[in-house]
Enzyme design. Structure first.
Site, PDB file in Angstrom:
ATOM      1  CE1 TYR A   1      -3.184  -2.890   0.282  1.00 33.58           C
ATOM      2  CE2 TYR A   1      -3.482  -2.420   2.618  1.00 33.58           C
ATOM      3  CZ  TYR A   1      -3.791  -3.169   1.495  1.00 33.58           C
ATOM      4  OH  TYR A   1      -4.706  -4.183   1.588  1.00 33.58           O
TER       5      TYR A   1
ATOM      6  N   GLY B   1     -18.322  -2.582  -0.696  1.00 35.52           N
ATOM      7  CA  GLY B   1     -18.283  -2.641  -2.157  1.00 35.52           C
ATOM      8  C   GLY B   1     -17.505  -1.523  -2.819  1.00 35.52           C
TER       9      GLY B   1
END
Length: 327
Positions: A56, A203
């Site tokens: 990341y 989502g």
């Protein structure tokens, strides 16, 4: 907050965890101070399980955590990952040499001497998972990691890995629009005493209070390359998402809270792992841990968003190379 166990012999953690990929701009520009404030506020909400990775921001997410961990290390269950490289010729590396180097670098960046839960972020095709588990078990015996996790694996891989040593957690995308773990991973985790750490349970923002607009995605936004957000699929997905948002509002809740509550209702070994740098969003996510959906509400959700409703695959060609296919 509702507590759930992180593996058969693991610690109790908040049923909602916090992922840090957003902290380094995966979904658009990120502000360091906002991220640090979010960490502090999340801890007060009972969110004590932090998840990061060496990939990341090429390690920047781990570096950002260092000052927070210095103040709160004893209150945090810390997870990180390795196995994704920056080498286009070898995008995944699970060799002992690479993983040892990656682990040491993560410990330095976060300024800790121990990572509570350490994942293989992506499995390297062709390398036996038994060999990878032996490497992770050595790290555990050295005292540098606590528990072992595997990310985006097939149920068969979990079975083989668990025959070598305990797997505390399997991390998979799992939400109302990505339900593949129900085809074996959810059940395999229960069998082997592992938590299913469900990343992107909101989502990638589609169950947030304000629906995203793909036209606003910047060049660094991961979603710009995901087929579900493209010009063909997004209008079709939007129809379902608006219906779900209306359902949530009819029950006096935000869509994110209901989406998190749905994920946690699937099984008692599921832990929701949303990623956000907004404390307002994380309060809605945390609310999901307190929200008990009735069977009638679950049935209503299933009518609006039945399994397989989403138009388009979750990943494009490049990103689909890492997760293991099993159906």
């Amino acid at each position: 907050m509702l507590q759930r166990q992180l593996g058969r012999d693991g610690p109790m953690v908040g049923a909602v965890a916090l992922g840090t990929m957003n902290f380094v701009g995966a979904y658009g520009p990120a502000d360091r101070d906002d991220s640090l404030r979010c960490l502090e506020d999340c801890l007060e909400l009972g969110i004590n399980h932090l998840d990061t990775s060496d990939v990341y921001g090429a390690g920047r997410a781990e570096e950002l955590l260092a000052p927070f961990l210095k103040r709160h290390r004893d209150r945090i269950v810390l997870a990180s990952k390795c196995g994704i490289t920056r080498n286009p010729d070898r995008p995944f590396d699970n060799s002992t040499a690479y993983m040892q180097q990656a682990l040491e670098a993560s410990l330095r960046r976060m300024q800790v001497d121990h990572i509570d839960l350490y994942y293989v972020h992506r499995r390297e095709a062709g390398r036996p998972i038994e060999e990878v588990m032996e490497t992770l078990l050595r790290f555990r015996d050295q005292g540098k990691i606590g528990a072992i996790g595997l990310s985006e694996i097939a149920p068969a891989t979990l079975e083989r890995a668990a025959a070598v040593g305990p797997v505390a957690a399997v991390q998979s995308e799992y939400s109302l629009w990505s339900r593949q773990p129900e085809l074996g991973v959810l059940q395999g985790c229960q069998t082997h005493g592992a938590a299913l750490v469900a990343f992107s349970p909101v989502g990638r923002g589609v169950f947030a209070r304000d629906l995203p607009d793909p036209a606003d995605f910047g060049p660094d936004d991961l979603r710009a390359g995901m087929p579900r957000f493209d010009a063909e699929n997004w209008p079709l997905n939007l129809i379902h998402l608006r219906r779900f948002a209306e359902l949530a509002r009819d029950h006096g809740e935000s869509p994110a809270s209901v989406a998190i509550a749905w994920a946690l209702a699937r099984a008692p070994h599921v832990i929701a792992l949303p990623g956000s740098r907004s404390i307002a969003h994380m309060r809605e996510n945390a609310r999901g841990a307190a929200l008990l959906l009735t069977q009638a509400q679950l049935d209503e959700i299933d009518r609006i968003l039945p399994a397989g409703w989403a138009h388009g695959p979750r990943y494009g060609e490049k990103m689909s190379r890492g997760p293991e296919a099993y159906c």
